[in-house]
Design a protein around this motif. Structure first.
Motif, PDB file in Angstrom:
ATOM      1  N   ARG A  12      55.226 -13.668  14.394  1.00 12.73           N
ATOM      2  CA  ARG A  12      55.462 -14.532  15.550  1.00 12.73           C
ATOM      3  C   ARG A  12      55.498 -15.948  14.996  1.00 12.73           C
ATOM      4  O   ARG A  12      54.598 -16.342  14.263  1.00 12.73           O
ATOM      5  N   VAL A  13      56.537 -16.680  15.309  1.00 13.28           N
ATOM      6  CA  VAL A  13      56.619 -18.044  14.817  1.00 13.28           C
ATOM      7  C   VAL A  13      55.854 -18.951  15.776  1.00 13.28           C
ATOM      8  O   VAL A  13      55.834 -18.723  16.985  1.00 13.28           O
ATOM      9  N   ILE A  14      55.206 -19.943  15.216  1.00 14.43           N
ATOM     10  CA  ILE A  14      54.472 -20.920  16.017  1.00 14.43           C
ATOM     11  C   ILE A  14      55.258 -22.223  15.971  1.00 14.43           C
ATOM     12  O   ILE A  14      55.396 -22.838  14.920  1.00 14.43           O
ATOM     13  N   GLN A  15      55.780 -22.614  17.107  1.00 13.74           N
ATOM     14  CA  GLN A  15      56.599 -23.827  17.206  1.00 13.74           C
ATOM     15  C   GLN A  15      55.782 -24.930  17.847  1.00 13.74           C
ATOM     16  O   GLN A  15      55.150 -24.728  18.882  1.00 13.74           O
ATOM     17  N   GLY A  16      55.795 -26.105  17.248  1.00 11.97           N
ATOM     18  CA  GLY A  16      55.081 -27.248  17.794  1.00 11.97           C
ATOM     19  C   GLY A  16      56.000 -28.153  18.575  1.00 11.97           C
ATOM     20  O   GLY A  16      57.126 -28.418  18.144  1.00 11.97           O
ATOM     21  N   GLU A  17      55.533 -28.617  19.735  1.00 10.85           N
ATOM     22  CA  GLU A  17      56.328 -29.512  20.566  1.00 10.85           C
ATOM     23  C   GLU A  17      55.430 -30.608  21.123  1.00 10.85           C
ATOM     24  O   GLU A  17      54.394 -30.330  21.733  1.00 10.85           O
ATOM     25  N   ALA A  18      55.810 -31.864  20.918  1.00 15.32           N
ATOM     26  CA  ALA A  18      55.050 -32.985  21.459  1.00 15.32           C
ATOM     27  C   ALA A  18      55.020 -32.910  22.982  1.00 15.32           C
ATOM     28  O   ALA A  18      55.900 -32.303  23.615  1.00 15.32           O
ATOM     29  N   ALA A  19      54.028 -33.550  23.589  1.00 19.08           N
ATOM     30  CA  ALA A  19      53.820 -33.436  25.030  1.00 19.08           C
ATOM     31  C   ALA A  19      54.984 -33.994  25.838  1.00 19.08           C
ATOM     32  O   ALA A  19      55.211 -33.574  26.982  1.00 19.08           O
ATOM     33  N   ASP A  20      55.749 -34.949  25.270  1.00 14.10           N
ATOM     34  CA  ASP A  20      56.847 -35.547  26.028  1.00 14.10           C
ATOM     35  C   ASP A  20      58.188 -34.878  25.782  1.00 14.10           C
ATOM     36  O   ASP A  20      59.216 -35.341  26.268  1.00 14.10           O
ATOM     37  N   VAL A  21      58.196 -33.773  25.036  1.00 15.13           N
ATOM     38  CA  VAL A  21      59.430 -33.034  24.788  1.00 15.13           C
ATOM     39  C   VAL A  21      59.664 -32.034  25.918  1.00 15.13           C
ATOM     40  O   VAL A  21      58.755 -31.295  26.305  1.00 15.13           O
ATOM     41  N   VAL A  22      60.880 -32.005  26.434  1.00 16.17           N
ATOM     42  CA  VAL A  22      61.245 -31.091  27.511  1.00 16.17           C
ATOM     43  C   VAL A  22      62.403 -30.211  27.049  1.00 16.17           C
ATOM     44  O   VAL A  22      63.397 -30.702  26.505  1.00 16.17           O
ATOM     45  N   GLU A  23      62.254 -28.906  27.231  1.00 17.90           N
ATOM     46  CA  GLU A  23      63.295 -27.909  26.981  1.00 17.90           C
ATOM     47  C   GLU A  23      63.763 -27.837  25.529  1.00 17.90           C
ATOM     48  O   GLU A  23      64.955 -27.623  25.267  1.00 17.90           O
ATOM     49  N   ALA A  24      62.851 -28.021  24.592  1.00 17.19           N
ATOM     50  CA  ALA A  24      63.163 -27.562  23.242  1.00 17.19           C
ATOM     51  C   ALA A  24      63.323 -26.046  23.324  1.00 17.19           C
ATOM     52  O   ALA A  24      62.634 -25.372  24.093  1.00 17.19           O
ATOM     53  N   VAL A  25      64.228 -25.492  22.550  1.00 17.86           N
ATOM     54  CA  VAL A  25      64.550 -24.071  22.681  1.00 17.86           C
ATOM     55  C   VAL A  25      63.611 -23.249  21.806  1.00 17.86           C
ATOM     56  O   VAL A  25      63.447 -23.533  20.617  1.00 17.86           O
ATOM     57  N   ARG A  26      63.002 -22.238  22.392  1.00 16.01           N
ATOM     58  CA  ARG A  26      62.137 -21.309  21.657  1.00 16.01           C
ATOM     59  C   ARG A  26      62.925 -20.010  21.484  1.00 16.01           C
ATOM     60  O   ARG A  26      62.884 -19.120  22.325  1.00 16.01           O
ATOM     61  N   ASP A  27      63.621 -19.937  20.384  1.00 17.49           N
ATOM     62  CA  ASP A  27      64.631 -18.896  20.189  1.00 17.49           C
ATOM     63  C   ASP A  27      64.158 -17.871  19.172  1.00 17.49           C
ATOM     64  O   ASP A  27      64.024 -18.186  17.994  1.00 17.49           O
ATOM     65  N   PRO A  28      63.937 -16.627  19.593  1.00 17.47           N
ATOM     66  CA  PRO A  28      63.510 -15.601  18.631  1.00 17.47           C
ATOM     67  C   PRO A  28      64.496 -15.381  17.491  1.00 17.47           C
ATOM     68  O   PRO A  28      64.093 -14.992  16.398  1.00 17.47           O
ATOM     69  N   ARG A  29      65.785 -15.634  17.737  1.00 17.31           N
ATOM     70  CA  ARG A  29      66.782 -15.407  16.686  1.00 17.31           C
ATOM     71  C   ARG A  29      67.010 -16.634  15.811  1.00 17.31           C
ATOM     72  O   ARG A  29      67.842 -16.603  14.906  1.00 17.31           O
ATOM     73  N   GLU A  30      66.296 -17.707  16.076  1.00 20.07           N
ATOM     74  CA  GLU A  30      66.356 -18.921  15.255  1.00 20.07           C
ATOM     75  C   GLU A  30      67.769 -19.500  15.162  1.00 20.07           C
ATOM     76  O   GLU A  30      68.183 -20.020  14.140  1.00 20.07           O
ATOM     77  N   ARG A  31      68.498 -19.441  16.280  1.00 17.02           N
ATOM     78  CA  ARG A  31      69.844 -20.027  16.327  1.00 17.02           C
ATOM     79  C   ARG A  31      69.855 -21.366  17.037  1.00 17.02           C
ATOM     80  O   ARG A  31      70.755 -22.169  16.816  1.00 17.02           O
ATOM     81  N   GLU A  32      68.920 -21.576  17.946  1.00 22.10           N
ATOM     82  CA  GLU A  32      68.881 -22.813  18.718  1.00 22.10           C
ATOM     83  C   GLU A  32      67.510 -23.463  18.591  1.00 22.10           C
ATOM     84  O   GLU A  32      66.494 -22.790  18.501  1.00 22.10           O
ATOM     85  N   LEU A  33      67.505 -24.768  18.608  1.00 22.80           N
ATOM     86  CA  LEU A  33      66.263 -25.532  18.654  1.00 22.80           C
ATOM     87  C   LEU A  33      66.421 -26.725  19.592  1.00 22.80           C
ATOM     88  O   LEU A  33      65.590 -26.958  20.467  1.00 22.80           O
ATOM     89  N   VAL A  34      67.505 -27.476  19.405  1.00 19.34           N
ATOM     90  CA  VAL A  34      67.838 -28.592  20.286  1.00 19.34           C
ATOM     91  C   VAL A  34      69.217 -28.323  20.877  1.00 19.34           C
ATOM     92  O   VAL A  34      70.168 -28.041  20.142  1.00 19.34           O
ATOM     93  N   ASN A  35      69.314 -28.397  22.216  1.00 21.49           N
ATOM     94  CA  ASN A  35      70.624 -28.245  22.851  1.00 21.49           C
ATOM     95  C   ASN A  35      70.848 -29.398  23.815  1.00 21.49           C
ATOM     96  O   ASN A  35      70.123 -30.399  23.793  1.00 21.49           O
ATOM     97  N   THR A  36      71.837 -29.288  24.679  1.00 17.44           N
ATOM     98  CA  THR A  36      72.190 -30.405  25.563  1.00 17.44           C
ATOM     99  C   THR A  36      71.089 -30.741  26.552  1.00 17.44           C
ATOM    100  O   THR A  36      71.013 -31.881  27.036  1.00 17.44           O
ATOM    101  N   ARG A  37      70.232 -29.792  26.876  1.00 14.71           N
ATOM    102  CA  ARG A  37      69.188 -30.018  27.867  1.00 14.71           C
ATOM    103  C   ARG A  37      67.889 -30.526  27.277  1.00 14.71           C
ATOM    104  O   ARG A  37      66.999 -30.944  28.012  1.00 14.71           O
ATOM    105  N   THR A  38      67.728 -30.448  25.987  1.00 13.50           N
ATOM    106  CA  THR A  38      66.512 -30.914  25.325  1.00 13.50           C
ATOM    107  C   THR A  38      66.431 -32.435  25.466  1.00 13.50           C
ATOM    108  O   THR A  38      67.401 -33.135  25.190  1.00 13.50           O
ATOM    109  N   HIS A  39      65.266 -32.947  25.889  1.00  9.95           N
ATOM    110  CA  HIS A  39      65.158 -34.398  26.050  1.00  9.95           C
ATOM    111  C   HIS A  39      63.722 -34.862  25.922  1.00  9.95           C
ATOM    112  O   HIS A  39      62.773 -34.062  25.832  1.00  9.95           O
ATOM    113  N   ILE A  40      63.562 -36.166  25.901  1.00 10.13           N
ATOM    114  CA  ILE A  40      62.264 -36.803  25.849  1.00 10.13           C
ATOM    115  C   ILE A  40      61.963 -37.385  27.227  1.00 10.13           C
ATOM    116  O   ILE A  40      62.757 -38.169  27.774  1.00 10.13           O
TER     117      ILE A  40
END
Length: 498
Positions: free
Chosen positions: A467-495
């Motif tokens: 299981r991968v452990i992904q870290g996200e700062a408190a002000d990050v919204v909609e970073a992608v948690r992708d089991p296939r490791e294809r996405e991390l930041v997309n158009t909806r990811t924001h601060i």
């Protein structure tokens, strides 16, 4: 013979994707439109970020390069740069190319450009692993489509075209020497502007994107191979999103900032079947019997992993239901056989796993020498069969959403990532049956039969599913948690705006 002949009927999800691009409705919460999102990435690029290597997954995770097809969470193909597709005959598929798409250099996406990108992938040396054992002919079909013909009947052509290694790039990306430079050459919502060797990369928002506009101004990606340093980047606010925080660091962090994502990734011990002690099948059985998986999961992963029952883990829930129970091999005595056990440092847990395996194999009578390096400095030796045993954390459905490509790459006689040097006719026959099976339950059963054939050789000893452990700062919204490791930041990811 495949029965599918009709064009795919797009679901409501697909229609939404066609009208709004790869993202869905914009997040209405206030956000900082000028913010840049800072990433701490696990591994530096190995091949200058060429999409014809594993570096393609960085371009995909940054939403810089795009493919004809993308996969939904169930691994089913959905529209991306292709808006629709149909199977013409047993060997031929037709893909309609999205209109009004610009590359980052301002040139147009056309069927001819799609053909050129895919042909470059088929002619690469080595080929992208999604094309292992696959021969394709790609041609333009009018001014709106391409035809993809496979030598063999292949029900997974749409899935294959979702691999980030088959991203479509502008003409400028392709050099006469066969090298591929992705700077300002993709079609995604972020344009790659700088490649700073194995240190960092910089991307800016691409305002000419065909889909919805990205909600951050850009991406600053740093490569931080040291796991402790990645955890520190989250703790100190140096990074907004951090890949693969080591288990040993997770308990030291604010638990609200870390997120466990079950992965189709198996920690496996590969045994060299061609040279050395493990060329003897009995020695492989002794080694397989010596592995105490439960202790490794408990002591190294602190319970944040699943004990392996096969090559495919809980990220593929259908696998365990089809898998027949198999008795454990009987313990034996290796009588002092000398082996070299190797792994790499880029995944912090693997050297610890190696220590436990050294102890367990020593107790079984092996004389063990360990070798541990950075992955970039050890991969070539592993593939050349210079170690008796190699510990690898391996994604099992990374490319096509289907594990046959991984199995072929790692265990077929002609596989390009065959660390075990395995060449077994029963395994190859089982892999062929799986590759030819229609998608659905028939294919799933064939995959499990191929898995059983591989495990019967003891060329690979699956230990645990990560299981991968992904870290996200408190002000990050909609970073992608992708089991296939294809996405991390997309158009909806924001601060989030303060």
């Amino acid at each position: 013979m495949l029965a599918t002949r009709k064009p795919l009927v797009l679901s409501l999800l697909g229609v939404l994707m066609l009208s709004a691009g790869p993202g869905f409705a914009q997040d209405a919460a206030p956000h900082d439109d000028n913010a840049r999102i800072r990433l701490a990435m696990l591994q530096p690029p190995r091949s200058g970020l060429t999409p014809l290597s594993d570096d393609a997954f960085k371009l995909s995770r940054w939403s810089a390069a795009e493919t004809l097809i993308r996969l939904d969470p169930d691994g089913l193909p959905q529209p991306f740069l292709a808006t629709a597709w149909a199977q013409v005959d047993d060997h031929t598929w037709r893909f309609v190319i999205r209109k009004d798409v610009k590359f980052h250099d301002g040139t147009d996406l056309t069927p001819e450009r799609v053909v050129a990108s895919l042909v470059a992938a088929t002619q690469a040396a080595p080929k992208p692993r999604i094309l292992d054992g696959v021969e394709l002919e790609i041609t333009a079909d009018g001014d709106d489509a391409v035809l993809v013909r496979s030598r063999d009947v292949d029900p997974l052509i749409p899935n294959r075209l979702s691999s980030p290694q088959l991203a479509i790039l502008a003409e400028r990306a392709y050099g006469a020497d066969g090298r591929v430079n992705p700077i300002e050459a993709g079609t995604g919502p972020f344009v790659l502007k700088e490649i700073n060797g194995t240190t960092s990369a910089k991307l800016d928002r691409f305002d000419g994107y065909w889909g919805e506009r990205a909600q951050v101004a850009g991406i600053d990606a740093d490569y931080v191979p040291d796991g402790t340093a990645r955890a520190a980047a989250l703790r100190t606010g140096t990074a907004h999103v951090v890949e693969a925080i080591p288990v040993s660091q997770a308990a030291l962090l604010d638990q609200n900032l870390i997120h466990e994502v079950p992965m189709p990734r198996t920690n496996t011990l590969y045994l060299n079947t061609k040279n050395g002690a493990f060329a003897n099948p009995e020695m492989r059985r002794i080694a397989a019997a010596a592995i105490d998986r439960e202790t490794i999961v408990r002591m190294v992963y602190e319970g944040r992993a699943d004990v392996a029952r096969g090559l495919l883990g809980p990220a593929l829930p259908w696998a365990d239901g089809l898998r027949a129970a198999v008795g454990a091999p009987e313990p034996g005595d290796a009588s002092g056989a000398k082996i070299v056990l190797a792994t790499f440092t880029d995944r912090a847990e693997l050297p610890e796993v190696a220590v436990f395996l050294e102890q367990q194999l020593t107790q079984a009578g092996f004389d063990v020498t360990m070798e541990v390096r950075q992955y970039a400095h050890i991969e070539a030796d592993a593939l050349a069969g210079r170690f008796d045993a190699f510990i690898l954390s391996r994604a099992t459905v990374l490319d096509s959403g289907d594990p046959v490509a991984y199995m072929f790459s790692d265990f077929a006689c002609e596989g390009s990532f065959n660390i075990s040097q395995l060449c077994d006719q029963d395994v190859d026959a089982a892999l062929r049956r799986a590759a030819e099976a229609a998608a659905g339950e028939e294919r799933q059963r064939a995959i499990i039969e191929a898995e059983a054939a591989i495990l019967a050789t003891h060329a690979a000893v699956p230990m645990l599913h990560e299981r991968v452990i992904q870290g996200e700062a408190a002000d990050v919204v909609e970073a992608v948690r992708d089991p296939r490791e294809r996405e991390l930041v997309n158009t909806r990811t924001h601060i989030r705006a303060e």
